[in-house]
Design a protein around this motif. Sequence first.
Motif, PDB file in Angstrom:
ATOM      1  N   GLY A  38       0.790  -1.215   0.000  1.00 35.32           N
ATOM      2  CA  GLY A  38       0.000   0.000   0.000  1.00 35.32           C
ATOM      3  C   GLY A  38       0.819   1.260   0.000  1.00 35.32           C
ATOM      4  N   ALA A  39       2.021   1.208   0.541  1.00 31.68           N
ATOM      5  CA  ALA A  39       2.849   2.412   0.629  1.00 31.68           C
ATOM      6  C   ALA A  39       3.604   2.688  -0.669  1.00 31.68           C
ATOM      7  N   LYS A  89      -5.859   6.920  -1.374  1.00 31.71           N
ATOM      8  CA  LYS A  89      -5.160   7.753  -0.390  1.00 31.71           C
ATOM      9  C   LYS A  89      -5.741   9.158  -0.360  1.00 31.71           C
ATOM     10  N   GLN A  93     -13.326   6.354  -1.952  1.00 31.51           N
ATOM     11  CA  GLN A  93     -13.649   5.029  -1.433  1.00 31.51           C
ATOM     12  C   GLN A  93     -14.392   4.164  -2.462  1.00 31.51           C
ATOM     13  N   ARG A  96     -12.751   0.604  -3.607  1.00 32.06           N
ATOM     14  CA  ARG A  96     -12.111  -0.201  -2.557  1.00 32.06           C
ATOM     15  C   ARG A  96     -12.141  -1.679  -2.932  1.00 32.06           C
ATOM     16  N   THR A 122      -6.828  -1.853   4.936  1.00 33.11           N
ATOM     17  CA  THR A 122      -6.362  -0.647   5.624  1.00 33.11           C
ATOM     18  C   THR A 122      -5.893  -0.992   7.030  1.00 33.11           C
ATOM     19  N   ASP A 123      -5.017  -0.143   7.542  1.00 31.11           N
ATOM     20  CA  ASP A 123      -4.541  -0.342   8.909  1.00 31.11           C
ATOM     21  C   ASP A 123      -5.493   0.332   9.886  1.00 31.11           C
ATOM     22  N   SER A 125      -5.400   3.095  11.296  1.00 34.06           N
ATOM     23  CA  SER A 125      -5.618   4.523  11.062  1.00 34.06           C
ATOM     24  C   SER A 125      -6.396   4.792   9.781  1.00 34.06           C
ATOM     25  N   LYS A 127      -5.349   3.974   6.706  1.00 39.68           N
ATOM     26  CA  LYS A 127      -4.477   4.093   5.547  1.00 39.68           C
ATOM     27  C   LYS A 127      -4.336   2.739   4.848  1.00 39.68           C
ATOM     28  N   PRO A 128      -4.240   2.735   3.524  1.00 38.95           N
ATOM     29  CA  PRO A 128      -4.111   1.448   2.817  1.00 38.95           C
ATOM     30  C   PRO A 128      -2.773   0.792   3.103  1.00 38.95           C
ATOM     31  N   CYS A 129      -2.833  -0.424   3.624  1.00 41.56           N
ATOM     32  CA  CYS A 129      -1.599  -1.145   3.885  1.00 41.56           C
ATOM     33  C   CYS A 129      -1.284  -2.125   2.763  1.00 41.56           C
TER      34      CYS A 129
END
Length: 393
Positions: A38-39, A89, A93, A96, A122-123, A125, A127-129
């Motif tokens: 995701g990052a 990000k 949505q 998804r 997502t994690d 928080s 955010k997409p992991c």
Amino acid sequence: MNGNVSEASQGLVRDNMLVEQFRAIAELRGDVAWIVDGASGALSYISPSVRDLLGYEAADFIKQLSSQQADTPLAALCAGLPDRLARFKGGDQSRRTLLRHVDQLHADGSTVPLEVRSTLLTDASGKPCALVGVLIDASGERARAEEKRRFASMLNHEFRTPLSTIDGAIQRLEASATHADEPTRQRYRKIQAAVDRLIGMLDEYLSPDRMDEIGSARQPDTVAPELLLQEAAAQVSAAGGSARIESSGLPPLIRAQPSALRLALKVLVDNALQYSPPGHAIILAGHATADGIELSVRDHGQGVPPAEMAMIFGKGCRGSNAVGAGSGLGLYMARSVVEVHGGTIDVQNVPMSGPVFKIWLPAQRAAGKRVAPEGSSSDNSGNQHTREGTARN
């Protein structure tokens, strides 16, 4: 500080466990699992079995995602993944979870139909992991669907042909039996209602459109005769000719398959365009008869040789004055269409004018009720002709 680090570490462990569980479940089913970080947006994993499915290695997918080239074999399969992560990000949505169908090129040059299912994880928080998904070989499902479609189409055809014949025959009986008593007419209507129900069931459950999309609209079974003449005139104009429509007393609608009657008229118009000399309008006429309607196409050609009149609508033959290339099937198809509708088709040579092709069709006074007009002919002798042998076209 240490507590925050510990929480982050625990979250990362949970994320990794979630990804690994997904991978294990997907591969247990026999699907090809894939995971995009995701990052970074880089491919972090793809099942080794992708080599058996598509003939490519994991390195090929990694290269495709990093280069994002549009002219490589894997472009369609990998298209949109980086953009999808970026949009998510940014708060979008809507993408998804996605289901895509792709015809992917195999490394050996063959095509593999794929079902691509994916979802964003997502994690804590939000955010997409990871973007995780599966590649599912849809060859078997597609083959089964096509087999069902062929079977339904075959059943539709085998049932519709005799039903159309009965439908046309009962309309003709109602239109011509002017002296029949009321119980006889009621029996005719009962037969007609049963045919209507069966044809409706074919359209609802066994039509090709129904197989493609459940809930599709039933195909029309009525058509406006005036519209048929207007479409035929447009066909003449599109070919560079001129046409004149002469009509009177035509009902707003008749019971018929629109595409079939359009085909029959198209054959007659093509014939007229081929044989009519330049500068002469093709006459497209329509009028009501005592027991139906008549549509006709008249050109100013030399006409049909008298000796071939009885053979003009035969299968696979052409008349002695035929011009250009042709299969001899046009008028045969037109006759077949008209007869399925319970009608007749014939041709006459009109002195100083040319040949006129006439289609007679039974027609009801109002939708759902077919009562013969008073004074109609019971034998329809003016529309009965022998149709065996050669064809003008």
